[in-house]
Design an enzyme around this catalytic site. Structure first.
Site, PDB file in Angstrom:
ATOM      1  N   ASN A 106       0.858  -1.239   0.169  1.00  0.00           N
ATOM      2  CA  ASN A 106       0.067   0.060  -0.137  1.00  0.00           C
ATOM      3  C   ASN A 106       0.890   1.264  -0.096  1.00  0.00           C
ATOM      4  O   ASN A 106       1.406   1.620   1.131  1.00  0.00           O
ATOM      5  CB  ASN A 106      -0.975   0.040   1.449  1.00  0.00           C
ATOM      6  CG  ASN A 106      -1.870   1.167   1.413  1.00  0.00           C
ATOM      7  OD1 ASN A 106      -1.759   2.007   0.624  1.00  0.00           O
ATOM      8  ND2 ASN A 106      -2.714   1.121   2.401  1.00  0.00           N
ATOM      9  N   LYS A 121       3.304   0.781   3.248  1.00  0.00           N
ATOM     10  CA  LYS A 121       2.905  -0.016   4.065  1.00  0.00           C
ATOM     11  C   LYS A 121       2.790  -1.419   3.340  1.00  0.00           C
ATOM     12  O   LYS A 121       2.605  -1.835   2.284  1.00  0.00           O
ATOM     13  CB  LYS A 121       1.369   0.099   4.592  1.00  0.00           C
ATOM     14  CG  LYS A 121       1.174   0.910   5.816  1.00  0.00           C
ATOM     15  CD  LYS A 121      -0.281   0.837   6.260  1.00  0.00           C
ATOM     16  CE  LYS A 121      -0.892   2.020   6.738  1.00  0.00           C
ATOM     17  NZ  LYS A 121      -2.091   2.430   6.705  1.00  0.00           N
ATOM     18  N   HIS A 126     -12.613   3.343   0.263  1.00  0.00           N
ATOM     19  CA  HIS A 126     -12.660   2.475   1.336  1.00  0.00           C
ATOM     20  C   HIS A 126     -13.334   1.227   0.941  1.00  0.00           C
ATOM     21  O   HIS A 126     -14.048   0.276   1.695  1.00  0.00           O
ATOM     22  CB  HIS A 126     -13.393   2.910   2.501  1.00  0.00           C
ATOM     23  CG  HIS A 126     -12.607   3.992   3.159  1.00  0.00           C
ATOM     24  ND1 HIS A 126     -13.313   5.079   3.879  1.00  0.00           N
ATOM     25  CD2 HIS A 126     -11.330   4.349   3.358  1.00  0.00           C
ATOM     26  CE1 HIS A 126     -12.389   5.919   4.259  1.00  0.00           C
ATOM     27  NE2 HIS A 126     -11.148   5.522   4.093  1.00  0.00           N
ATOM     28  N   LEU A 154     -14.864   4.361   9.994  1.00  0.00           N
ATOM     29  CA  LEU A 154     -14.524   5.399  10.597  1.00  0.00           C
ATOM     30  C   LEU A 154     -13.009   5.284  11.183  1.00  0.00           C
ATOM     31  O   LEU A 154     -12.462   4.856  12.104  1.00  0.00           O
ATOM     32  CB  LEU A 154     -15.142   5.898  12.111  1.00  0.00           C
ATOM     33  CG  LEU A 154     -16.732   5.396  11.769  1.00  0.00           C
ATOM     34  CD1 LEU A 154     -17.583   5.920  13.024  1.00  0.00           C
ATOM     35  CD2 LEU A 154     -17.198   6.684  10.578  1.00  0.00           C
ATOM     36  N   GLY A 155     -11.957   6.130  10.273  1.00  0.00           N
ATOM     37  CA  GLY A 155     -10.719   5.937  10.715  1.00  0.00           C
ATOM     38  C   GLY A 155     -10.161   7.460  10.693  1.00  0.00           C
ATOM     39  O   GLY A 155     -10.861   8.411  10.871  1.00  0.00           O
ATOM     40  N   ARG A 199     -10.335  16.155   7.087  1.00  0.00           N
ATOM     41  CA  ARG A 199     -11.112  16.589   6.002  1.00  0.00           C
ATOM     42  C   ARG A 199     -12.360  17.088   6.528  1.00  0.00           C
ATOM     43  O   ARG A 199     -13.132  16.406   7.261  1.00  0.00           O
ATOM     44  CB  ARG A 199     -11.290  15.532   4.851  1.00  0.00           C
ATOM     45  CG  ARG A 199      -9.959  15.219   4.343  1.00  0.00           C
ATOM     46  CD  ARG A 199     -10.178  13.841   3.373  1.00  0.00           C
ATOM     47  NE  ARG A 199      -9.380  12.826   3.935  1.00  0.00           N
ATOM     48  CZ  ARG A 199      -9.374  11.508   3.527  1.00  0.00           C
ATOM     49  NH1 ARG A 199     -10.228  11.206   2.794  1.00  0.00           N
ATOM     50  NH2 ARG A 199      -8.551  10.572   4.128  1.00  0.00           N
ATOM     51  N   GLY A 225     -14.068   3.451  14.769  1.00  0.00           N
ATOM     52  CA  GLY A 225     -15.351   2.605  14.621  1.00  0.00           C
ATOM     53  C   GLY A 225     -15.111   1.326  15.637  1.00  0.00           C
ATOM     54  O   GLY A 225     -15.814   1.034  16.385  1.00  0.00           O
ATOM     55  N   GLU A 226     -13.882   1.065  15.498  1.00  0.00           N
ATOM     56  CA  GLU A 226     -13.383  -0.517  16.280  1.00  0.00           C
ATOM     57  C   GLU A 226     -13.351   0.059  17.728  1.00  0.00           C
ATOM     58  O   GLU A 226     -13.338  -0.990  18.632  1.00  0.00           O
ATOM     59  CB  GLU A 226     -12.315  -1.037  15.561  1.00  0.00           C
ATOM     60  CG  GLU A 226     -12.447  -1.668  14.238  1.00  0.00           C
ATOM     61  CD  GLU A 226     -11.300  -2.036  13.552  1.00  0.00           C
ATOM     62  OE1 GLU A 226     -10.188  -2.341  14.231  1.00  0.00           O
ATOM     63  OE2 GLU A 226     -11.380  -1.937  12.381  1.00  0.00           O
ATOM     64  N   GLU A 276      -8.001  -4.887   5.269  1.00  0.00           N
ATOM     65  CA  GLU A 276      -8.067  -4.723   3.713  1.00  0.00           C
ATOM     66  C   GLU A 276      -6.782  -5.461   3.349  1.00  0.00           C
ATOM     67  O   GLU A 276      -7.104  -5.957   2.320  1.00  0.00           O
ATOM     68  CB  GLU A 276      -7.690  -3.028   3.707  1.00  0.00           C
ATOM     69  CG  GLU A 276      -9.226  -2.492   4.045  1.00  0.00           C
ATOM     70  CD  GLU A 276      -8.731  -1.005   4.205  1.00  0.00           C
ATOM     71  OE1 GLU A 276      -8.344  -0.493   5.271  1.00  0.00           O
ATOM     72  OE2 GLU A 276      -9.042  -0.032   3.233  1.00  0.00           O
TER      73      GLU A 276
END
Ligand code: ADP
Length: 417
Positions: free
Chosen positions: A20, A27, A194, A223-224, A255, A351-352, A403
């Site tokens: 990535n 990454k 996403h 949600l990150g 953003r 989110g997590e 992902e």
């Protein structure tokens, strides 16, 4: 392609190298596609700057302790050198022979790619052409692809697009209310991002329900640092909050998400901003950071909010409150896209992990029969998947995204075709 197709004998030891590549980071993760076990992973960041660093950790068997190291670096240290460091590490651990393909996360596939694809010169040309829709991301992805082609000359390289899952959206969801010629001639439409994450967590939710994905109707909130909400009908994306670029939709870390487009003219014509300054303002100085005037990091904001002596306590609470309301509103808006709804999914770093954010969002969705069980909500973190709804309410799952595993699985599937 010199490598043989994936066979059942190979599958135990083989792995996919997932890459990535960002504008200043790479990454990577070496993943066994069947199990999702990551043998080695890491991050090279601040590339091409004096602060460049690379961190590699490996865990070759599930019982082995994780090892981590930071290598001393030559200057200037760029993407190619980061991959050279990675290849040396893979060689020293005797892992190169296990790699059967490289799977690249590519941000923008436009309307050209609804599926993963084996990278050849035509694919690279299309990714380059699509850089006009993702100027920060696609050129960086190409750097990663070229560097990997250099480093792993014999390995097939696959592209897995962040936009692909959303190619099933109907026209009514992807068209903007602007002259149609802008879509036809310049590709101005909603693409969404996403996609791999929404696809992964929707699959996990389907498993939790004991259904196939094609039987599932879901709303997924990733949600990150970047945030998006997606409506999934019969297992396919039918609408999503991110747009032609990753700036639209809900409020994010830095953003703005949706704003009145007239604000751009006001900033330029009345307040003297240049277009570049507006770009920086909306992409890098807005969102949680902009409203709180403290941080884009949800943890920092929660800590400040809960500390009455913190000078930015009220502002941190305001930022988180606006953030949660805008996400709840986006989730509720997708009741126009679905006729039935099996449940809501929270994923991504916030989110997590943030029970506070989840509670605020769910509390504002009682019309859709969502209701949070606080005990389950408090324990659903650190990678434990679970339903956090009260027994009489619609299910709401916290699901850890992965992902990299999707990219590894899809690369392996493409290889076996
Ligand atoms: P990215 O979009 O860059 O992949 P992540 O998915 O890792 O980002 O999410 C980063 C966000 O997750 C940050 O705002 C961070 O504060 C938040 N986060 C991580 N852990 C927690 C936690 N325990 N509580 C609240 N927020 C958290």
């Amino acid at each position: 392609m010199n490598k043989p197709l994936l066979s059942s004998e190979q599958s135990v030891d083989t792995a996919i190298l997932v890459i990535n590549c960002g504008s200043s980071s790479v990454k990577f993760s070496l993943i066994q596609p069947e199990t999702g076990h990551s043998l080695l992973s890491g991050l090279a960041e601040c590339l091409t700057t004096p602060q460049a660093s690379i961190k590699i950790k490996h865990k070759l068997t599930p019982s082995e302790n994780e090892q981590s190291e930071t290598s001393p670096l030559a200057q200037p240290y760029d993407h190619q050198q980061a991959l050279t460091t990675l290849v040396s590490k893979l060689r020293s651990l005797n892992l190169v022979e296990n790699i059967i393909a490289v799977g690249h996360r590519v941000v923008h596939g436009g309307e050209s790619y609804a599926q993963p694809v084996l990278i050849n010169d035509d694919v690279k040309a299309t990714i380059k052409q699509l850089a006009k829709l993702a100027p920060l991301h696609n050129p960086a992805n190409l750097i990663g692809i070229n560097a990997c082609q250099q480093a792993f000359k014999d390995l097939p390289q696959m592209a897995i697009f962040d936009t692909a899952f959303h190619q099933s959206m109907p026209e009514k969801a992807y068209l903007y209310g602007v002259p149609f010629s802008l879509y036809r001639e310049h590709g101005i439409r909603r693409y969404g991002f996403h996609g791999t994450s929404h696809f992964f967590v929707a699959n996990q939710a389907a498993k939790l329900m004991g259904k196939s994905l094609s039987q599932c109707n879901l709303i997924s909130a990733h949600l990150g640092n970047g945030c998006s909400v997606t409506a999934i009908k019969n297992g396919e994306s039918v609408d999503t909050s991110l747009g032609m670029t990753p700036l639209e939709g809900v409020m994010m870390g830095t953003r703005s998400g949706d704003i009145d487009a007239g604000i751009v003219f006001h900033l330029v014509e009345q307040l003297g901003y240049s277009i570049n300054e507006v770009d920086t303002l909306l992409n890098k100085k807005s969102g949680l950071l902009g409203v709180s005037q403290l941080s884009n990091d949800c943890r920092t904001l929660e800590e400040a909010m809960l500390d009455p002596n913190h000078p930015q306590s009220a502002q941190a609470k305001l930022a988180l409150t606006v953030f949660c309301y805008r996400i709840a509103k986006s989730i509720a808006s997708f009741s126009a896209s679905l006729t039935t709804l099996d449940g809501l999914i929270f994923t991504g770093g916030i989110g997590e992990n943030s029970s506070w954010v989840r509670t605020q969002i769910i509390k504002q969705l009682s019309l859709l029969n969502f209701s949070v069980c606080e005990q389950a909500n408090q324990t659903a973190r650190f990678g434990t998947n679970g339903n956090i709804s009260t027994a009489d309410a619609r299910p709401c799952w916290v699901i850890a995204t992965n992902e990299e595993w999707v990219i590894a699985q899809q690369s392996a599937q493409l290889l076996s075709k």
